[in-house]
Design an enzyme around this catalytic site. Structure first.
Site, PDB file in Angstrom:
ATOM      1  CD1 TRP A 106      -1.910  -2.318   1.879  1.00  0.00           C
ATOM      2  CD2 TRP A 106      -2.853  -1.492   0.032  1.00  0.00           C
ATOM      3  NE1 TRP A 106      -2.838  -3.231   1.431  1.00  0.00           N
ATOM      4  CE2 TRP A 106      -3.424  -2.756   0.307  1.00  0.00           C
ATOM      5  CE3 TRP A 106      -3.294  -0.777  -1.087  1.00  0.00           C
ATOM      6  CZ2 TRP A 106      -4.413  -3.320  -0.501  1.00  0.00           C
ATOM      7  CZ3 TRP A 106      -4.279  -1.342  -1.892  1.00  0.00           C
ATOM      8  CH2 TRP A 106      -4.829  -2.592  -1.592  1.00  0.00           C
ATOM      9  CG  ASP A 176      -3.371   3.948   4.278  1.00  0.00           C
ATOM     10  OD1 ASP A 176      -4.403   3.766   4.947  1.00  0.00           O
ATOM     11  OD2 ASP A 176      -3.126   3.324   3.221  1.00  0.00           O
ATOM     12  CE  LYS A 200      -8.432  -2.965   5.054  1.00  0.00           C
ATOM     13  NZ  LYS A 200      -8.137  -4.056   4.142  1.00  0.00           N
TER      14      LYS A 200
END
Length: 365
Positions: A106, A176, A200
């Site tokens: 990511w 992030d 999540k």
């Protein structure tokens, strides 16, 4: 009449498990939301009943994360992946550089997007070690003139997580936090911007939370499309266009659930308990199970490991599926096994999987 449903052991990496009590409340309110005669999905986002939902979700997030008045809370769309572009579009000004800490897939994607808008470089990288660790704070190399430093707080694919965050001083720090926000207390004041996809720990997919420092927001580039300006959403309380209303409603209910559990201190202890149930089997397996992440970098959210041989790994995953454990396969890019133990995954699920691992080793050693 309420149907009796057999719930599975859900270890999916995202979208992931939601609290059963939240799902049950949403089910009860689905057709008639608080006497409106409509579902929350049918309400106008300009109506008072929805505005109450919207503002309460913002208030609950501020309370749980102890977000100071120096920061705004925004509800956006496009997932964390759109943030990879929005951040440099807004804050990577001409003549400036931005530094990225590379800890997994990511951060690689965020870096690749930022390159489209300006000059970026690596403040540190653990790629050479197959992303088994998080860099130490002393390893970070960035310039005091950087537009910002970007990091990924938890790496879902490799199973690593930052335990402490750097103090970057006058250089804005961006994180992030898609896969570990709300999993433990954090000092929000350290960050110029935090962003997180909801799917999540916060709720269903479709909502992206952005927490942004007001003075940082004021420094943003204005010569970009309206919908891609953070200022557009801040000025309009995230209601410039139709927001993902049902997702925000669900997010608010998940925040209520987290508060009722005892807040982030209690949730952090619960997450440590869940992770220890799995890691203790790995560590005590005499090499039968092989953890991917270095011990001091292990994630409490995504627990990654391999077995001694590919054949044994396939057998393990097949039997895990047959036993009712869902989502245990590692990411397609690296394979292996992964248990995603996000907030809503109950302790009992991790206990059951720990027992399964122990029995599988006895049967196949």
């Amino acid at each position: 009449m309420k149907l009796q449903v057999q719930r599975t052991y859900n270890f999916n990496a995202g979208p992931s498990a939601l609290p059963l009590s939240v799902l049950e409340k949403a089910q009860a309110e689905l057709i008639d939301f608080r006497g409106t005669g409509m579902s929350v999905m049918e309400l106008s986002h300009r109506s008072r009943p929805y505005e109450e939902v919207h503002n309460q979700a913002i208030s609950s997030l501020k309370e749980l994360l102890a977000i100071p008045n120096t920061h705004e809370v925004l509800f956006l769309q496009g997932g964390a992946s759109l943030q990879f572009s929005m951040i440099p579009m807004n804050f990577l000004q001409p003549g400036k550089k931005a530094s990225y800490v590379m800890t997994g897939s990511w951060s690689e994607k965020a870096f690749s997007e930022a390159k489209l808008f300006g000059e970026v470089y690596h403040a540190a990288s653990t790629k050479e070690g197959n992303y088994r660790s998080i860099p130490t704070i002393n390893e970070l190399q960035y310039d005091k003139e950087d537009a910002y430093v970007h990091l990924t707080s938890n790496n879902t694919i490799y199973g690593t997580q930052w335990k402490d965050f750097p103090d970057t001083g006058d250089v804005p720090l961006i994180a992030d936090m898609s896969s570990d926000i709300l999993s433990k207390p954090i000092d929000v004041s350290k960050f110029a911007l935090i962003y997180a996809g909801a799917q999540k720990n916060l709720g269903p997919s479709g909502v992206t939370v952005v927490i942004i420092r007001k003075d940082f927001l004021e420094s943003a580039n204005t010569n970009i499309p309206t919908m891609l300006k953070y200022s557009t959403h801040a000025k309009n309380n995230s209601l410039y266009n139709t927001p993902p209303t049902f997702g925000i409603y669900m997010l608010g209910e998940v925040l209520n659930w987290a508060r009722d559990l005892g807040g982030l201190e209690a949730i952090a202890k619960r997450n440590e308990e869940k992770a220890n149930l799995i890691y203790s089997v790995i560590d005590g397996s005499n090499g039968f199970y092989i953890g991917h992440a270095d011990q001091d970098s292990r994630s409490l959210m995504n627990l990654t490991f391999n077995l001694k041989t590919p054949e044994l790994e396939k057998k393990f995953l097949d039997q895990a599926k047959q036993a009712g454990f869902v989502g245990v396969n590692g990411h397609r890019s690296i394979g292996g096994c992964r248990v995603s133990a996000y907030n809503a995954v109950p302790v009992e699920a991790c206990q059951a999987f720990s027992e399964f691992m122990t029995q599988f080793q006895k049967d196949n050693n």
